[in-house]
Scaffold this active site. Structure first.
Site, PDB file in Angstrom:
ATOM      1  N   LYS A 110      -7.981   5.788 -62.760  1.00 60.69           N
ATOM      2  CA  LYS A 110      -8.970   5.162 -61.865  1.00 60.69           C
ATOM      3  C   LYS A 110      -8.750   5.624 -60.425  1.00 60.69           C
ATOM      4  O   LYS A 110      -9.711   5.907 -59.708  1.00 60.69           O
ATOM      5  CB  LYS A 110      -8.924   3.644 -61.988  1.00 60.69           C
ATOM      6  CG  LYS A 110      -9.272   3.228 -63.410  1.00 60.69           C
ATOM      7  CD  LYS A 110     -10.057   1.952 -63.494  1.00 60.69           C
ATOM      8  CE  LYS A 110     -10.791   1.836 -64.815  1.00 60.69           C
ATOM      9  NZ  LYS A 110     -10.090   1.058 -65.837  1.00 60.69           N
ATOM     10  N   LYS A 189     -17.888  13.411 -79.332  1.00 57.15           N
ATOM     11  CA  LYS A 189     -17.573  12.019 -79.641  1.00 57.15           C
ATOM     12  C   LYS A 189     -18.710  11.117 -79.158  1.00 57.15           C
ATOM     13  O   LYS A 189     -19.194  11.287 -78.034  1.00 57.15           O
ATOM     14  CB  LYS A 189     -16.272  11.639 -78.925  1.00 57.15           C
ATOM     15  CG  LYS A 189     -15.914  10.170 -79.035  1.00 57.15           C
ATOM     16  CD  LYS A 189     -14.695   9.848 -78.180  1.00 57.15           C
ATOM     17  CE  LYS A 189     -14.317   8.404 -78.278  1.00 57.15           C
ATOM     18  NZ  LYS A 189     -14.665   7.477 -77.288  1.00 57.15           N
ATOM     19  N   LYS A 192     -20.773   5.846 -74.821  1.00 56.68           N
ATOM     20  CA  LYS A 192     -21.744   5.387 -73.813  1.00 56.68           C
ATOM     21  C   LYS A 192     -21.839   6.381 -72.680  1.00 56.68           C
ATOM     22  O   LYS A 192     -22.908   6.691 -72.199  1.00 56.68           O
ATOM     23  CB  LYS A 192     -21.243   4.083 -73.171  1.00 56.68           C
ATOM     24  CG  LYS A 192     -21.480   2.842 -73.877  1.00 56.68           C
ATOM     25  CD  LYS A 192     -21.249   1.650 -72.930  1.00 56.68           C
ATOM     26  CE  LYS A 192     -19.847   1.535 -72.376  1.00 56.68           C
ATOM     27  NZ  LYS A 192     -18.811   1.131 -73.319  1.00 56.68           N
TER      28      LYS A 192
HETATM   29  P1  ADP Z   1     -17.385   4.218 -75.072  1.00 56.74           P
HETATM   30  O1  ADP Z   1     -16.697   5.557 -75.278  1.00 56.74           O
HETATM   31  O2  ADP Z   1     -18.757   4.202 -75.653  1.00 56.74           O
HETATM   32  O3  ADP Z   1     -17.327   3.734 -73.639  1.00 56.74           O
HETATM   33  P2  ADP Z   1     -15.262   2.374 -75.442  1.00 56.74           P
HETATM   34  O4  ADP Z   1     -14.312   3.307 -74.771  1.00 56.74           O
HETATM   35  O5  ADP Z   1     -15.696   1.125 -74.758  1.00 56.74           O
HETATM   36  O6  ADP Z   1     -16.556   3.189 -75.915  1.00 56.74           O
HETATM   37  O7  ADP Z   1     -14.625   2.029 -76.850  1.00 56.74           O
HETATM   38  C1  ADP Z   1     -14.516   0.744 -77.393  1.00 56.74           C
HETATM   39  C2  ADP Z   1     -13.837   0.879 -78.745  1.00 56.74           C
HETATM   40  O8  ADP Z   1     -14.636   1.653 -79.662  1.00 56.74           O
HETATM   41  C3  ADP Z   1     -12.484   1.577 -78.682  1.00 56.74           C
HETATM   42  O9  ADP Z   1     -11.596   0.881 -79.549  1.00 56.74           O
HETATM   43  C4  ADP Z   1     -12.756   2.963 -79.217  1.00 56.74           C
HETATM   44  O10 ADP Z   1     -11.629   3.500 -79.886  1.00 56.74           O
HETATM   45  C5  ADP Z   1     -13.913   2.764 -80.180  1.00 56.74           C
HETATM   46  N1  ADP Z   1     -14.794   3.942 -80.173  1.00 56.74           N
HETATM   47  C6  ADP Z   1     -15.621   4.307 -79.167  1.00 56.74           C
HETATM   48  N2  ADP Z   1     -16.312   5.434 -79.478  1.00 56.74           N
HETATM   49  C7  ADP Z   1     -15.894   5.813 -80.718  1.00 56.74           C
HETATM   50  C8  ADP Z   1     -16.229   6.916 -81.597  1.00 56.74           C
HETATM   51  N3  ADP Z   1     -17.142   7.821 -81.264  1.00 56.74           N
HETATM   52  N4  ADP Z   1     -15.611   6.980 -82.781  1.00 56.74           N
HETATM   53  C9  ADP Z   1     -14.683   6.044 -83.150  1.00 56.74           C
HETATM   54  N5  ADP Z   1     -14.320   5.003 -82.365  1.00 56.74           N
HETATM   55  C10 ADP Z   1     -14.909   4.867 -81.165  1.00 56.74           C
END
Ligand code: ADP
Ligand code: TRP
Length: 320
Positions: A110, A189, A192
């Protein structure tokens, strides 16, 4: 065995979140005494809008209950309904070397992004340690990015136990590496932050449109295709039975089928897969009292344990 995990209320859930985090979290209820909470205190480090906070918390609660979390088996609660966590965080603060917090990757990331750090951001891992230690959790399932925070928790528990006598259970992190990364529309991957997601409870028409936009190679309809390198097929596998997978793979290899057909079949499967959860979610959303009652009951269950731990810690340091 006590198992605890927390999730931040951060935006609409996508199918990567579902397979990577929600489903495994919901399955915890099969493996021991499970605690799952909505980390709203932690979310204050990034969400500075009261309406967004309330909506985020409500959405996560609805999503988890709709997707099969059984509140009879898992204590499901809002972090801020357990104020004991804060008192414990303060007790832990006094065995927390500042340098330990300054070394945390998420804090350093951050800073590197130019975010001006405040005390909440630096103290984030101490609050997380309090979440975990207050229920005396044995196992903490988290994504790889949170592993260091669980290691900090272990350090603090060990330091506290050494300084004041045996008070806390030392937790083990459990990293969900077994869960494959779910690809997004562009094959990266799903995330969001990449704008390549398929929401689990999105508008059905918009979801279909997004599925039709999944990136594929430019083979013609007649050409044989390779299911193993295709994004559509990778997503299809998440929802299909073995027989359905074998059948679609054979049609890929035979040629004569376009990607549009595979996408349409994926959209149908996805819709069917989430349909019962969508219906359940609508039912729950119409009954906010029920959802609130679930969270209150979960908090009461967690608080009974939390009070006991806090009293033990207060006695250990001489506040009682
Ligand atoms: P984002 O990448 O959309 O911001 P987060 O980082 O908030 O998602 O992830 C929240 C949870 O979802 C975490 O435990 C993460 O490991 C899981 N997660 C997020 N994206 C994926 C993905 N593409 N495949 C598997 N698990 C995921
Ligand atoms: N920091 C975690 C995340 O962003 C959420 C969290 C807060 C948590 N407290 C926790 C996870 C305690 C496990 C245990 O994903």
């Amino acid at each position: 065995m006590r198992i605890l995990s927390g999730i931040q209320p951060s935006g609409k859930l996508h199918i990567g979140n579902y397979f990577g985090m929600m489903r495994p979290a919901i399955e915890l209820q099969q493996r021991g005494e499970a605690f799952l909470f909505i980390a709203d205190y932690h979310a204050l480090t990034t969400v500075a809008d009261a309406a967004a906070m309330r909506e985020g918390v409500r959405d996560v609660a609805l999503d988890f209950l709709a997707c099969g979390l059984d509140p009879e088996r898992t204590a499901f609660y809002r972090q801020s309904d357990l104020p004991e966590v804060h008192e414990l965080a303060w007790l832990l603060s006094n065995v927390t070397p500042l340098a330990l917090l300054e070394r945390c990757h998420s804090y350093k990331d951050k800073l590197a992004k130019g975010i001006a750090p405040n005390h909440g951001l630096l103290a984030y891992p101490v609050l997380m340690a309090a979440d975990i230690l207050i229920v005396q959790a044995n196992v903490v399932p988290v994504g790889r990015d949170q592993k260091q925070h669980v290691e900090v928790t272990r350090d603090l528990a060990i330091k506290f136990n050494l300084a004041f006598g045996d008070t806390f259970t030392i937790p083990e992190p459990q990293i969900a590496d077994a869960v494959a990364v779910v690809p997004g529309l562009d094959g990266q991957k799903m995330s969001k932050s990449y704008g390549n997601t398929i929401e689990i409870f999105g508008d059905p028409k918009a979801t279909r449109k997004r599925i039709m936009s999944i990136v594929t190679d430019s083979k013609t309809l007649e050409e044989p295709k390779d299911p193993d390198t295709c994004n559509v097929f990778r997503l299809y596998k998440l929802f299909a039975t073995e027989a359905q997978q074998a059948d679609l793979a054979a049609r890929y290899r035979a040629g004569g089928m376009g990607y549009g057909t595979a996408k349409k079949e994926l959209a149908d499967l996805l819709e069917t897969f989430f349909a019962p959860m969508r219906a359940k979610r609508a039912e729950l959303a119409a009954n906010p009292r029920y959802v609130e009652d679930v969270l209150q009951a979960g908090a009461a269950k967690a608080r009974a344990v939390a009070r006991e731990t806090l009293q033990r810690a207060r006695r250990a340091v001489g506040l009682e």
